[in-house]
Design an enzyme around this catalytic site. Structure first.
Site, PDB file in Angstrom:
ATOM      1  N   ASP A  74      47.275  36.187  35.435  1.00 43.77           N
ATOM      2  CA  ASP A  74      47.039  37.520  36.006  1.00 43.77           C
ATOM      3  C   ASP A  74      47.104  37.576  37.541  1.00 43.77           C
ATOM      4  OD1 ASP A  74      44.639  36.119  36.026  1.00 43.77           O
ATOM      5  OD2 ASP A  74      43.490  37.611  34.908  1.00 43.77           O
ATOM      6  N   ASP A 129      39.720  24.916  31.878  1.00 42.93           N
ATOM      7  CA  ASP A 129      40.899  25.061  31.034  1.00 42.93           C
ATOM      8  C   ASP A 129      41.943  24.068  31.505  1.00 42.93           C
ATOM      9  OD1 ASP A 129      39.755  27.285  29.728  1.00 42.93           O
ATOM     10  OD2 ASP A 129      40.389  28.593  31.357  1.00 42.93           O
ATOM     11  N   ASP A 163      33.573  26.996  33.209  1.00 41.03           N
ATOM     12  CA  ASP A 163      34.313  26.341  32.144  1.00 41.03           C
ATOM     13  C   ASP A 163      35.645  25.826  32.676  1.00 41.03           C
ATOM     14  OD1 ASP A 163      35.929  28.679  32.220  1.00 41.03           O
ATOM     15  OD2 ASP A 163      34.559  29.644  30.824  1.00 41.03           O
TER      16      ASP A 163
HETATM   17  P1  ATP Z   1      35.909  33.058  34.629  1.00 45.51           P
HETATM   18  O1  ATP Z   1      35.256  32.547  35.855  1.00 45.51           O
HETATM   19  O2  ATP Z   1      35.425  34.389  34.233  1.00 45.51           O
HETATM   20  O3  ATP Z   1      35.986  32.080  33.486  1.00 45.51           O
HETATM   21  P2  ATP Z   1      38.752  32.708  34.627  1.00 45.51           P
HETATM   22  O4  ATP Z   1      39.779  33.062  35.656  1.00 45.51           O
HETATM   23  O5  ATP Z   1      38.594  31.269  34.276  1.00 45.51           O
HETATM   24  O6  ATP Z   1      37.403  33.342  35.114  1.00 45.51           O
HETATM   25  P3  ATP Z   1      39.287  33.082  31.858  1.00 45.51           P
HETATM   26  O7  ATP Z   1      39.128  34.316  31.049  1.00 45.51           O
HETATM   27  O8  ATP Z   1      38.467  31.889  31.566  1.00 45.51           O
HETATM   28  O9  ATP Z   1      39.087  33.542  33.354  1.00 45.51           O
HETATM   29  O10 ATP Z   1      40.828  32.718  31.800  1.00 45.51           O
HETATM   30  C1  ATP Z   1      41.360  31.491  32.276  1.00 45.51           C
HETATM   31  C2  ATP Z   1      42.703  31.743  32.929  1.00 45.51           C
HETATM   32  O11 ATP Z   1      43.634  32.284  32.002  1.00 45.51           O
HETATM   33  C3  ATP Z   1      42.693  32.742  34.079  1.00 45.51           C
HETATM   34  O12 ATP Z   1      42.317  32.136  35.291  1.00 45.51           O
HETATM   35  C4  ATP Z   1      44.107  33.233  34.093  1.00 45.51           C
HETATM   36  O13 ATP Z   1      44.970  32.304  34.712  1.00 45.51           O
HETATM   37  C5  ATP Z   1      44.468  33.263  32.624  1.00 45.51           C
HETATM   38  N1  ATP Z   1      44.153  34.570  32.026  1.00 45.51           N
HETATM   39  C6  ATP Z   1      43.026  34.941  31.389  1.00 45.51           C
HETATM   40  N2  ATP Z   1      43.085  36.188  30.957  1.00 45.51           N
HETATM   41  C7  ATP Z   1      44.298  36.657  31.320  1.00 45.51           C
HETATM   42  C8  ATP Z   1      44.960  37.890  31.144  1.00 45.51           C
HETATM   43  N3  ATP Z   1      44.374  38.902  30.521  1.00 45.51           N
HETATM   44  N4  ATP Z   1      46.219  37.993  31.639  1.00 45.51           N
HETATM   45  C9  ATP Z   1      46.819  36.952  32.256  1.00 45.51           C
HETATM   46  N5  ATP Z   1      46.240  35.787  32.460  1.00 45.51           N
HETATM   47  C10 ATP Z   1      44.990  35.607  31.995  1.00 45.51           C
HETATM   48 MG    MG Z   2      37.338  30.459  32.797  1.00 46.00          MG
END
Ligand code: ATP
Ligand code: MG
Length: 457
Positions: free
Chosen positions: A150, A76, A74
């Site tokens: 994070d 963002d 996905d």
């Molecule tokens: P995935 O591949 O699982 O989607 P992701 O890193 O994109 O991994 P998401 O949950 O989609 O994870 O979150 C998007 C972004 O938002 C993360 O990459 C991070 O920068 C930020 N983020 C998400 N959750 C947190 C959290 N609990 N604390 C701080 N930053 C967060």
């Molecule tokens: Mg993601």
């Protein structure tokens, strides 16, 4: 002397914050991101906002995956436009969330999540008594937005227009070193949001990265804080973990970090019983294979496998007390679900899938009359059958029995007749058929199609 100390302390507190570090700007010639992996929807969102005079970047996990040359699941986008300003520029956009407002911009089936740069420290940030952040709607600069993400590898921005990667926290360096490192003080960051401990485990397992020692060390001490996380959020995170394609590695790592307790209350017990553990690990490794092969996985099925041994133990205990198989199973299922839903908000639609898959299991034992044909027509036959195969692989039901159910759906009429005859002659009767035979011999009632009527207690 004392005055000097006081002055020193005063300067410490009044000292101006350090000048913000300039981020590293990495050009396309160095990062080699394949633009083909970026969907038109994400490009459109960035482009539209930039043309309207805002800054807009692909951010987070998508940039991490692009740098690893993996197709992100996905996308963002982070921007300096407020949610209202973002919404204005797209035909299909909704503002979601109350405690953390963001915009979902929809293009066909795809949704791009657009968030406004968040401020690092602000009064609008609400926390609970453990320091967990409850709401955060104060907007800030990109540098602040980066600092509140994070891990360093999750805090990079990609500008699709200039093809530049913006990196405030040496994310690229950590990515190359295959290292997962928390931004800021790990202990404070876990306190703000204990789910970050689970995320650390998930990313390390999924990417095959080492967790940096300072990031890893507090986890075993702070695991208990996960108990304060609302059930629905925990459920979402568990689902991500189990459906990551690396569930076995995640569970193994959760145990290594001492985090497996309390996530699924009964999973603790199951993982400590050899038979239960074998079944769960087998189920998870099959799920991993499916996910990695790009096949769909149903959460209902997955949770049905995780909690099956708990149901089984309770079911067997009831049968041993003389209860009938079917109602005993229903009661065992109720007991398991009651215990689970207290902590884990398994969504309703998954719960009904789970009940159906479990409820079908004793029906596979009935190989008389029209029962097997009716079972074939059941809407959940396939899931029930897959579940049966898993039980066979875990030596819970005889291989010949599983094999019978593999052949039966594809057999012609004559062969089916033959199979039904053989099933009734050769195989040891189950408790249910023994009871039925006894009843029948004793003149028990039968339904029109020759099937015994269900007895309920
Ligand atoms: P995935 O591949 O699982 O989607 P992701 O890193 O994109 O991994 P998401 O949950 O989609 O994870 O979150 C998007 C972004 O938002 C993360 O990459 C991070 O920068 C930020 N983020 C998400 N959750 C947190 C959290 N609990 N604390 C701080 N930053 C967060
Ligand atoms: Mg993601």
């Amino acid at each position: 002397m004392i005055r000097r100390v006081i002055e020193k302390v005063q300067t410490l507190f009044t000292r101006k914050p350090r000048r913000p570090r300039e981020p590293k700007r990495i050009p396309a010639s160095e990062h080699h991101i394949n633009q083909q992996l970026v969907p038109r929807s994400a490009l459109r969102v960035c482009d539209t906002l930039q043309k309207a005079g805002f800054r807009a970047y692909i951010v987070g996990g998508a940039v991490r995956d692009l740098l690893l040359d993996v197709a992100p699941k996905d996308f963002d986008v982070a921007t300096d436009a407020t949610p209202e300003q973002v919404k204005q520029h797209f035909r299909r956009a909704i503002i979601i969330g109350r405690r953390f407002r963001l915009v979902h911009v929809m293009f066909g089936q795809e949704t791009i999540e657009v968030s406004t740069f968040r401020a690092l420290v602000n009064e609008e940030r609400l926390t609970d008594q453990h320091g967990r952040v409850l709401a955060d709607n104060a907007y800030g600069e990109q540098i602040e937005d980066a600092a509140r993400r994070d891990f360093t590898i999750n805090a990079m921005y990609y500008d699709p227009t200039t093809a530049e990667v913006i990196d405030y926290h040496d994310g690229v360096k950590d990515l190359r070193a295959r290292r997962l490192r928390m931004i800021g003080d790990p202990e404070a960051r876990y306190r703000e949001d204990p789910v970050r401990m689970l995320r650390a485990v998930r990313f390390a397992a999924k990417l095959g990265f080492q967790i940096d020692e300072a990031t890893r060390e507090p986890i075993h001490r702070m695991g208990e804080l996960i108990e304060n996380v609302p059930a629905a959020r925990l459920f979402d995170e568990m689902l991500k973990l189990l459906m990551s394609g690396h569930a076995v590695a995640c569970i193994t790592r959760l145990r290594a970090e001492g985090l497996h307790h309390g996530l699924l209350p009964l999973l603790d017990v199951i993982l400590e019983q050899p038979a239960g553990e074998r079944f769960v690990m087998l189920a998870l490794s099959r799920t991993d294979e499916r996910v990695r092969a790009g096949k769909s996985v149903s959460p209902g099925y997955l949770f049905a496998t995780l909690l099956w041994h708990d149901v089984l133990v309770k079911w067997n205990a009831r049968i041993a007390k003389g209860e009938h198989r079917i109602p005993a199973l229903e009661k065992a299922i109720d007991e398991t679900m009651d215990a689970q839903t207290e902590k884990l908000a398994i969504q309703r639609r998954f719960v009904s899938d789970m009940r159906e898959i479990w409820g079908l299991q004793p029906r596979f034992e009935r190989r008389t009359g029209k029962a097997p044909l009716r079972l074939l027509e059941h809407i959940r036959f396939r899931a029930g059958y897959d579940f049966l195969m898993l039980r066979a692989a875990a030596d819970e039901v005889p291989a010949a029995f599983a094999d019978w159910w593999t052949r039966f759906p594809h057999a012609g009429d004559e062969e089916r007749e033959q199979m039904l005859r053989e099933a009734n002659e050769n195989e040891p009767a189950t408790a249910a058929t023994r009871r039925r035979r006894r009843r029948r011999r004793g003149g028990g009632s039968s339904s029109a199609d020759g099937e015994p009527r269900q007895t309920t207690t």
